[in-house]
Every structure is written in C-alpha cells, then in structure tokens.
Design a protein around this motif. Structure first.
Motif, PDB file in Angstrom:
ATOM      1  N   ALA A  18      14.777  11.240   0.155  1.00  0.00           N
ATOM      2  CA  ALA A  18      14.784  11.163   1.690  1.00  0.00           C
ATOM      3  C   ALA A  18      15.138   9.771   2.202  1.00  0.00           C
ATOM      4  O   ALA A  18      14.795   8.711   1.505  1.00  0.00           O
ATOM      5  N   VAL A  19      15.360   9.778   3.578  1.00  0.00           N
ATOM      6  CA  VAL A  19      15.632   8.374   4.081  1.00  0.00           C
ATOM      7  C   VAL A  19      14.716   8.422   5.441  1.00  0.00           C
ATOM      8  O   VAL A  19      14.979   9.533   6.161  1.00  0.00           O
ATOM      9  N   GLU A  20      13.847   7.512   5.354  1.00  0.00           N
ATOM     10  CA  GLU A  20      12.862   7.560   6.583  1.00  0.00           C
ATOM     11  C   GLU A  20      13.481   6.501   7.606  1.00  0.00           C
ATOM     12  O   GLU A  20      13.697   5.333   7.121  1.00  0.00           O
ATOM     13  N   ILE A  21      13.263   6.988   8.750  1.00  0.00           N
ATOM     14  CA  ILE A  21      13.735   6.027   9.724  1.00  0.00           C
ATOM     15  C   ILE A  21      12.681   5.714  10.957  1.00  0.00           C
ATOM     16  O   ILE A  21      12.172   6.913  11.421  1.00  0.00           O
ATOM     17  N   THR A  22      12.589   4.610  11.234  1.00  0.00           N
ATOM     18  CA  THR A  22      11.378   4.363  12.449  1.00  0.00           C
ATOM     19  C   THR A  22      12.127   3.529  13.552  1.00  0.00           C
ATOM     20  O   THR A  22      12.954   2.862  13.368  1.00  0.00           O
ATOM     21  N   GLY A  23      11.518   3.459  14.767  1.00  0.00           N
ATOM     22  CA  GLY A  23      11.615   2.398  15.633  1.00  0.00           C
ATOM     23  C   GLY A  23      12.741   2.961  16.546  1.00  0.00           C
ATOM     24  O   GLY A  23      13.252   2.352  17.496  1.00  0.00           O
ATOM     25  N   ARG A  50      22.194  -1.988   5.490  1.00  0.00           N
ATOM     26  CA  ARG A  50      21.841  -2.793   6.841  1.00  0.00           C
ATOM     27  C   ARG A  50      22.823  -3.153   7.680  1.00  0.00           C
ATOM     28  O   ARG A  50      22.839  -2.846   9.067  1.00  0.00           O
ATOM     29  N   ARG A  51      23.885  -3.517   7.131  1.00  0.00           N
ATOM     30  CA  ARG A  51      25.086  -3.917   8.061  1.00  0.00           C
ATOM     31  C   ARG A  51      25.859  -2.510   8.702  1.00  0.00           C
ATOM     32  O   ARG A  51      26.067  -2.900   9.924  1.00  0.00           O
ATOM     33  N   ARG A  52      25.865  -1.463   8.286  1.00  0.00           N
ATOM     34  CA  ARG A  52      26.267  -0.293   8.742  1.00  0.00           C
ATOM     35  C   ARG A  52      25.423  -0.092   9.924  1.00  0.00           C
ATOM     36  O   ARG A  52      25.777   0.400  10.937  1.00  0.00           O
ATOM     37  N   VAL A  53      24.136   0.012   9.765  1.00  0.00           N
ATOM     38  CA  VAL A  53      23.235   0.439  10.670  1.00  0.00           C
ATOM     39  C   VAL A  53      23.112  -0.623  11.897  1.00  0.00           C
ATOM     40  O   VAL A  53      23.053  -0.259  13.102  1.00  0.00           O
ATOM     41  N   ARG A  65      23.867   8.932   9.663  1.00  0.00           N
ATOM     42  CA  ARG A  65      25.337   8.966   9.529  1.00  0.00           C
ATOM     43  C   ARG A  65      25.861   7.483   9.041  1.00  0.00           C
ATOM     44  O   ARG A  65      26.765   7.348   8.246  1.00  0.00           O
ATOM     45  N   ALA A  66      25.375   6.503   9.943  1.00  0.00           N
ATOM     46  CA  ALA A  66      25.886   5.274   9.849  1.00  0.00           C
ATOM     47  C   ALA A  66      25.324   4.647   8.617  1.00  0.00           C
ATOM     48  O   ALA A  66      26.041   3.839   7.763  1.00  0.00           O
ATOM     49  N   ALA A  67      24.004   4.854   8.148  1.00  0.00           N
ATOM     50  CA  ALA A  67      23.876   4.357   6.776  1.00  0.00           C
ATOM     51  C   ALA A  67      24.190   4.720   5.845  1.00  0.00           C
ATOM     52  O   ALA A  67      24.478   4.152   4.840  1.00  0.00           O
ATOM     53  N   LYS A 109      19.330   8.591  17.999  1.00  0.00           N
ATOM     54  CA  LYS A 109      18.905   9.785  17.328  1.00  0.00           C
ATOM     55  C   LYS A 109      18.859   9.534  15.753  1.00  0.00           C
ATOM     56  O   LYS A 109      19.657   8.626  15.284  1.00  0.00           O
ATOM     57  N   LYS A 110      17.949  10.138  14.960  1.00  0.00           N
ATOM     58  CA  LYS A 110      17.848   9.988  13.513  1.00  0.00           C
ATOM     59  C   LYS A 110      19.183  10.147  12.775  1.00  0.00           C
ATOM     60  O   LYS A 110      19.631   9.581  11.940  1.00  0.00           O
ATOM     61  N   GLY A 111      19.984  11.326  13.525  1.00  0.00           N
ATOM     62  CA  GLY A 111      21.156  11.660  12.782  1.00  0.00           C
ATOM     63  C   GLY A 111      22.214  10.686  12.910  1.00  0.00           C
ATOM     64  O   GLY A 111      22.992  10.383  11.883  1.00  0.00           O
TER      65      GLY A 111
END
Length: 259
Positions: free
Chosen positions: A72-77, A107-110, A88-90, A82-84
């Motif tokens: 899983a990939v957890e995203i906060t903040g 990190r660079r892509r996000v 996709r960027a990550a 949108k998380k999607g």
C-alpha cells in the motif's frame, strides 16, 4: 588362606577399584579436552555458517519475500490534490520489494506537482510507503489574462480556479507573460499588508518587478514600486489612508507623496 593373605587380597581389590576409577576419570577428562579442541576448531566455521544463513534469510526476506513487499501507499496532508493524482505522480509499483523503492525518485516526482510545497517519503515496515505532502497555501488570486490562479507566498501560481475564485483573498492582476520574479515581488507586497489595508484593497496591479501598485476599493491608487521595504511602505500607507487624495506614492517610503 591366612588372615594376612585375605587382608592383602582385599587391599589389592580396593587398589584396583581406585585405579579403575582414576582411569575412567582420566578418560572422561581426555574426552572433554578432545571435544573442546574440536569445538574450538569448528566454532568459527559454525559462526560463519550462522552469519551466512542469517544474511541469506535477510536477503530473501527483503528482496524476494512477499512479506516485505509494497502492499500500500499511504498519503497524508492533501487539501486541493486528490490521492489518485499523487499516486500516479509517485509511480510506486505495488508488490515490489519495499527496500528497493527509490524514495528520492518518488519525492522528486511528487514535488513536481504544482500544488506541492514540500514532501517527505519514507518506508513504513513491513509493507507500506508513506508520502507526507505539504501543499502550498494561497495568499492571493492571480488574475493572469483571463485565468484565475492561486498564488502562494513565494509567488508560485499552482492551482487553476476556473471562473470562480474563493472569496477573502486579495486579487493580483497581471498580463500574460509576467515574469516569475514580478509575481514573487507581488506576493511579498501582499504578505506585508496589514489586515486594515488588505480589506480596502480591490486588487494589486503588477506590470514588472518595479511597477506594482494597489487599487483601493474607493478607486484610489497607491504607487508601490518594488517589494523593497514593503513593511515600511505599509506603515506609511496606513497613516496616509485618511487623506483626501486620489493617488498615494509610497515607492520611496522616506519621502511619500500624494496628489
């Protein structure tokens, strides 16, 4: 058999038993010494075997076992994003070894997403990647040509509002093709304005880094110049607002003028 002969025979038997016991003890001590010698010879080999086995198990668990793969990939903040979009960027591939995830690449892509101000990426053992996003905070609405964009405190435009900008944010009007430096200067000016001034500003007009002016809600114009000494300029403007004039020039705050 005489008494002396019997006594002698008894003593011989006892002596033989003592000798047998000594011999058994000697054999046991010899066997222990032999075992210790063999153990000392094999101990380093066994240690190496155990280390290699542990290392092999660790390599297998980290790189080949599904126990430590990305599930899983957890995203906060997130606020505007949108998380999607972030996923996709990550571009984190699920089921790959967690240890093999390129955290700097993620990190660079996000961070390349316009609304992202900063981002932290970490492994969350045993099977997750955590992406902690800090989004940019809008301090104004930049009206660039016919587009309404969010402007942050660094002068970065990062979000398209379409035709409906949020209320309560000052407006920056600027022509298309305005430089990033000019927008950064405008952001610095807005950040320096006290609330008492901001509420009477209709919009900020930006032409170049040195051509910034405020248009007040009553139609008056404030010539600001560049963002240099903006805090001082804001104090001077506050003291001059009650004046019955059409134009206030604080571009040189030590020598303000009005007309």
């Amino acid at each position: 058999m005489t008494t002396d002969e019997a006594a002698g025979t008894e003593e011989e038997r006892k002596a033989a038993k003592r000798a047998a016991r000594r011999e058994r003890r000697t054999r046991r001590r010899f066997a222990r010494r032999q075992w210790r010698r063999r153990w000392l010879r094999w101990k380093p080999v066994l240690a190496v075997v155990l280390v290699l086995a542990a290392a092999g198990t660790a390599v297998w668990a980290l790189w080949f076992s599904s126990l430590l793969s990305v599930q899983a990939v957890e995203i906060t903040g997130l606020h505007s994003l949108k998380k999607g979009e972030v996923r996709r960027a990550a571009a984190v591939q699920l089921h790959q070894p967690l240890v093999g995830v390129d955290l700097d690449g993620v990190r660079r892509r996000v961070a390349a997403l316009p609304p992202v101000e900063s981002v932290e990426v970490s492994r969350q053992w045993p099977d997750q990647v955590l992406i902690e996003v800090t989004e940019r905070t809008p301090i104004a609405v930049a009206q660039i040509g016919d587009q309404l964009r969010a402007l942050d405190s660094h002068g970065v435009v990062f979000l398209d509002y379409g035709q409906q900008a949020p209320e309560g944010l000052p407006v920056v009007r600027t022509p298309e093709g305005t430089s990033a430096e000019a927008l950064a200067e405008a952001a610095e000016v807005i950040s320096a304005l006290p609330a008492s001034v901001t509420k009477v500003v209709d919009h900020v007009d930006v032409r170049t880094v040195d051509e910034i002016s405020l248009v007040l809600t009553d139609g008056r114009t404030v010539v600001w110049g560049s963002a240099d000494q903006s805090t001082t300029k804001a104090k001077v403007l506050t003291s001059m607002l009650p004046m019955d004039v059409q134009t206030i020039d604080v571009s040189v705050p030590g020598q303000p003028t009005s007309s």
